[in-house]
Design a protein around this motif. Structure first.
Motif, mmCIF file in Angstrom:
data_model
loop_
_atom_site.group_PDB
_atom_site.id
_atom_site.type_symbol
_atom_site.label_atom_id
_atom_site.label_comp_id
_atom_site.label_asym_id
_atom_site.label_seq_id
_atom_site.Cartn_x
_atom_site.Cartn_y
_atom_site.Cartn_z
ATOM 1 N N GLY A 142 37.999 42.166 38.801
ATOM 2 C CA GLY A 142 37.648 43.362 39.559
ATOM 3 C C GLY A 142 37.211 44.475 38.636
ATOM 4 N N ILE A 143 36.533 45.451 39.208
ATOM 5 C CA ILE A 143 36.128 46.633 38.425
ATOM 6 C C ILE A 143 36.518 47.899 39.188
ATOM 7 N N TYR A 144 36.641 48.963 38.426
ATOM 8 C CA TYR A 144 36.999 50.295 38.944
ATOM 9 C C TYR A 144 36.127 51.275 38.183
ATOM 10 N N ASP A 174 30.228 34.697 35.886
ATOM 11 C CA ASP A 174 30.168 35.982 36.576
ATOM 12 C C ASP A 174 30.518 35.711 38.040
ATOM 13 N N VAL A 175 31.592 36.326 38.513
ATOM 14 C CA VAL A 175 32.061 36.008 39.873
ATOM 15 C C VAL A 175 31.024 36.353 40.949
ATOM 16 N N ARG A 176 30.050 37.215 40.591
ATOM 17 C CA ARG A 176 29.014 37.577 41.571
ATOM 18 C C ARG A 176 28.033 36.453 41.824
ATOM 19 N N ASP A 186 36.091 34.300 33.081
ATOM 20 C CA ASP A 186 35.790 35.730 32.995
ATOM 21 C C ASP A 186 34.317 35.828 32.629
ATOM 22 N N CYS A 187 33.767 37.038 32.704
ATOM 23 C CA CYS A 187 32.367 37.220 32.287
ATOM 24 C C CYS A 187 32.276 37.622 30.821
ATOM 25 N N VAL A 188 33.418 37.728 30.164
ATOM 26 C CA VAL A 188 33.432 37.998 28.716
ATOM 27 C C VAL A 188 34.259 36.909 28.041
ATOM 28 N N VAL A 189 34.046 36.750 26.728
ATOM 29 C CA VAL A 189 34.798 35.696 26.020
ATOM 30 C C VAL A 189 36.252 36.133 25.839
ATOM 31 N N ALA A 248 49.517 51.526 40.239
ATOM 32 C CA ALA A 248 48.935 51.773 38.918
ATOM 33 C C ALA A 248 49.638 50.910 37.861
ATOM 34 N N ILE A 249 48.861 50.081 37.190
ATOM 35 C CA ILE A 249 49.381 49.135 36.204
ATOM 36 C C ILE A 249 48.752 49.461 34.855
ATOM 37 N N ALA A 250 49.551 49.401 33.803
ATOM 38 C CA ALA A 250 49.084 49.812 32.466
ATOM 39 C C ALA A 250 48.142 48.781 31.860
ATOM 40 N N THR A 251 46.894 48.821 32.305
ATOM 41 C CA THR A 251 45.827 48.036 31.679
ATOM 42 C C THR A 251 44.722 49.030 31.346
ATOM 43 N N ARG A 252 43.604 48.531 30.827
ATOM 44 C CA ARG A 252 42.523 49.465 30.495
ATOM 45 C C ARG A 252 41.978 50.153 31.747
ATOM 46 N N MET A 253 42.272 49.559 32.932
ATOM 47 C CA MET A 253 41.764 50.145 34.173
ATOM 48 C C MET A 253 42.349 51.536 34.431
ATOM 49 N N VAL A 254 43.543 51.796 33.925
ATOM 50 C CA VAL A 254 44.136 53.120 34.117
ATOM 51 C C VAL A 254 44.217 53.887 32.793
ATOM 52 N N ILE A 280 45.927 42.111 33.660
ATOM 53 C CA ILE A 280 46.719 41.333 34.623
ATOM 54 C C ILE A 280 46.380 39.849 34.512
ATOM 55 N N GLY A 281 45.105 39.534 34.284
ATOM 56 C CA GLY A 281 44.693 38.133 34.168
ATOM 57 C C GLY A 281 45.378 37.436 33.005
ATOM 58 N N GLN A 282 45.435 38.096 31.864
ATOM 59 C CA GLN A 282 46.104 37.482 30.700
ATOM 60 C C GLN A 282 47.591 37.281 30.970
ATOM 61 N N VAL A 338 44.091 39.468 44.313
ATOM 62 C CA VAL A 338 44.581 40.759 43.809
ATOM 63 C C VAL A 338 43.839 41.896 44.521
ATOM 64 N N GLY A 339 44.561 42.593 45.371
ATOM 65 C CA GLY A 339 44.015 43.748 46.083
ATOM 66 C C GLY A 339 44.406 45.022 45.373
ATOM 67 N N SER A 340 44.790 46.021 46.141
ATOM 68 C CA SER A 340 45.189 47.305 45.520
ATOM 69 C C SER A 340 45.899 48.179 46.534
ATOM 70 N N THR A 366 40.755 34.098 37.644
ATOM 71 C CA THR A 366 39.540 34.873 37.361
ATOM 72 C C THR A 366 39.942 36.214 36.723
ATOM 73 N N GLY A 367 39.008 36.790 35.992
ATOM 74 C CA GLY A 367 39.343 38.029 35.271
ATOM 75 C C GLY A 367 40.420 37.763 34.247
ATOM 76 N N ALA A 368 40.392 36.558 33.668
ATOM 77 C CA ALA A 368 41.493 36.085 32.824
ATOM 78 C C ALA A 368 41.579 36.808 31.487
ATOM 79 N N CYS A 369 40.530 37.548 31.122
ATOM 80 C CA CYS A 369 40.571 38.262 29.843
ATOM 81 C C CYS A 369 41.122 39.676 30.002
ATOM 82 N N GLY A 370 41.361 40.112 31.217
ATOM 83 C CA GLY A 370 41.874 41.456 31.456
ATOM 84 C C GLY A 370 43.387 41.509 31.370
HETATM 85 N N1 NAD Z 1 45.355 48.235 36.628
HETATM 86 C C1 NAD Z 1 45.599 48.780 37.798
HETATM 87 O O1 NAD Z 1 46.156 49.899 37.902
HETATM 88 C C2 NAD Z 1 45.244 48.049 39.071
HETATM 89 C C3 NAD Z 1 45.747 48.556 40.281
HETATM 90 C C4 NAD Z 1 45.439 47.897 41.460
HETATM 91 C C5 NAD Z 1 44.645 46.761 41.421
HETATM 92 N N2 NAD Z 1 44.175 46.296 40.234
HETATM 93 C C6 NAD Z 1 43.331 45.099 40.267
HETATM 94 O O2 NAD Z 1 43.815 44.147 39.365
HETATM 95 C C7 NAD Z 1 42.737 43.291 38.954
HETATM 96 C C8 NAD Z 1 42.783 43.143 37.443
HETATM 97 O O3 NAD Z 1 42.591 44.415 36.862
HETATM 98 P P1 NAD Z 1 43.163 44.825 35.417
HETATM 99 O O4 NAD Z 1 43.970 46.036 35.618
HETATM 100 O O5 NAD Z 1 43.738 43.650 34.721
HETATM 101 O O6 NAD Z 1 41.802 45.302 34.740
HETATM 102 P P2 NAD Z 1 40.983 44.727 33.516
HETATM 103 O O7 NAD Z 1 39.765 45.560 33.426
HETATM 104 O O8 NAD Z 1 41.866 44.618 32.333
HETATM 105 O O9 NAD Z 1 40.610 43.250 33.985
HETATM 106 C C9 NAD Z 1 39.565 42.961 34.877
HETATM 107 C C10 NAD Z 1 38.869 41.687 34.403
HETATM 108 O O10 NAD Z 1 37.841 41.345 35.344
HETATM 109 C C11 NAD Z 1 36.722 40.896 34.603
HETATM 110 N N3 NAD Z 1 35.480 41.044 35.357
HETATM 111 C C12 NAD Z 1 34.861 42.207 35.703
HETATM 112 N N4 NAD Z 1 33.697 41.941 36.296
HETATM 113 C C13 NAD Z 1 33.565 40.597 36.328
HETATM 114 C C14 NAD Z 1 32.559 39.723 36.795
HETATM 115 N N5 NAD Z 1 31.417 40.181 37.345
HETATM 116 N N6 NAD Z 1 32.746 38.382 36.673
HETATM 117 C C15 NAD Z 1 33.866 37.900 36.075
HETATM 118 N N7 NAD Z 1 34.866 38.683 35.612
HETATM 119 C C16 NAD Z 1 34.702 40.011 35.729
HETATM 120 C C17 NAD Z 1 36.718 41.780 33.364
HETATM 121 O O11 NAD Z 1 35.913 41.236 32.316
HETATM 122 C C18 NAD Z 1 38.180 41.878 33.036
HETATM 123 O O12 NAD Z 1 38.595 40.878 32.120
HETATM 124 C C19 NAD Z 1 41.465 43.957 39.487
HETATM 125 O O13 NAD Z 1 41.046 43.278 40.652
HETATM 126 C C20 NAD Z 1 41.913 45.355 39.831
HETATM 127 O O14 NAD Z 1 41.132 45.949 40.832
HETATM 128 C C21 NAD Z 1 44.454 46.894 39.058
#
Ligand code: NAD
Length: 249
Positions: free
Chosen positions: A94-96, A69-71, A43-46, A192-198, A24-26, A143-145, A18-22
């Motif tokens: 996940g979202i932040y 949408d995971v919700r 994922d909820c986006v293409v 903290a991981i270098a994705t768009r989340m940070v 960490i997911g990719q 995936v927690g935090s 899940t979240g495969a387009c983000g």
């Molecule tokens: N990047 C960090 O620093 C960090 C640190 C700790 C934990 N995490 C966790 O890692 C996971 C992945 O985060 P990331 O850093 O790759 O961020 P990201 O924003 O790149 O990826 C998150 C993905 O979740 C998807 N998503 C969001 N809402 C959704 C929904 N309602 N239904 C389906 N998909 C949905 C997004 O479209 C996105 O592709 C998250 O759970 C995040 O909380 C990230």
């Protein structure tokens, strides 16, 4: 376990991400494909251009993408029912959101964060566990935090995010007890991981951490793939810290 097989080999395994387009997911999808898995990505986006093509080029397996949408419990259940046997799932969406609880729309941020970060994994676990248990084998890697441990290390860390991940860590232990012995449920807690989340974060905040940099998405994917593998057969309800030493316990 087949003794001829390498313990981290995922060939023959169908792995859902899940979240495969983000970020960490990719990274998790790419690694699991290289390890031989057939992927069900959601994922909820293409998917970003090229992702499915890269995955197809990296292995001989068929990979699938499903918008969901995971919700939405009904969408999640329909996806899992339609996909057939799934051996392992990386529950990563996940979202932040940077909201303060004094903000007028904070209640919405709290509800949305809990729905995605906590209820999302619940929806998938509830849909997948009966089939995995009946099959006598399964893996959930959640995936927690680090924020679940620290309350959010940085001044801006949002309360709703830390609370959602704290609940997810507890959920992992609850699930682990009920899913065993057939299914192993574990969690990776990234720092903290270098994705768009940070994207808004200043790398200088890492200067006093033992490994003073942001982690790379692959560095979270590696332990996730391990927890999805047959090699994680005696790891039950664990939290694996992947944070460069930002939090030591
Ligand atoms: N990047 C960090 O620093 C960090 C640190 C700790 C934990 N995490 C966790 O890692 C996971 C992945 O985060 P990331 O850093 O790759 O961020 P990201 O924003 O790149 O990826 C998150 C993905 O979740 C998807 N998503 C969001 N809402 C959704 C929904 N309602 N239904 C389906 N998909 C949905 C997004 O479209 C996105 O592709 C998250 O759970 C995040 O909380 C990230």
């Amino acid at each position: 376990m087949d003794v001829e097989r390498l313990p981290y080999d995922l060939s023959g395994q169908r792995v859902l991400v899940t979240g495969a387009c983000g970020g960490i997911g990719q990274a998790a999808a790419r690694l699991c494909a290289r390890l031989g898995a057939e992927l069900i990505l959601t994922d909820c986006v293409v998917p970003p251009g090229g992702l499915m093509e890269t995955l197809a080029g990296s292995s001989s397996r068929d990979h699938h993408f499903v918008l969901c949408d995971v919700r939405n419990r009904a969408e999640v259940e329909a996806l899992c029912a339609a996909q057939g046997p799934i051996h392992a799932a990386i529950l990563n969406a996940g979202i932040y959101t940077l909201k303060d609880w004094e903000d007028a729309d904070w209640d919405e941020a709290l509800g949305e964060t809990m729905d995605i970060n906590l209820a999302g994994p619940v929806n998938f676990a509830r849909a997948l566990l009966p089939g995995m248990k009946a099959a006598g084998y399964g893996r959930l890697a959640i995936v927690g935090s680090v924020a679940a441990h620290t309350g959010g290390s940085f001044a801006h860390a949002p309360v709703h995010y830390a609370a959602s991940k704290g609940a997810l860590h507890s959920l992992t232990r609850w699930l682990a007890r009920r899913a065993a012995p057939e299914v192993m449920v574990n969690l990776v807690a990234p720092g903290a991981i270098a994705t768009r989340m940070v994207a808004m974060a200043d790398p200088a905040m890492m200067q006093n951490v033992p490994v003073p940099r942001f982690g790379r998405p692959e560095e979270v994917a590696w332990p996730l793939a391990f927890l999805c593998s047959p090699g994680a057969s005696f790891i039950c309800g664990a939290t694996l810290d992947v944070n460069g030493g930002a939090y030591l316990r």
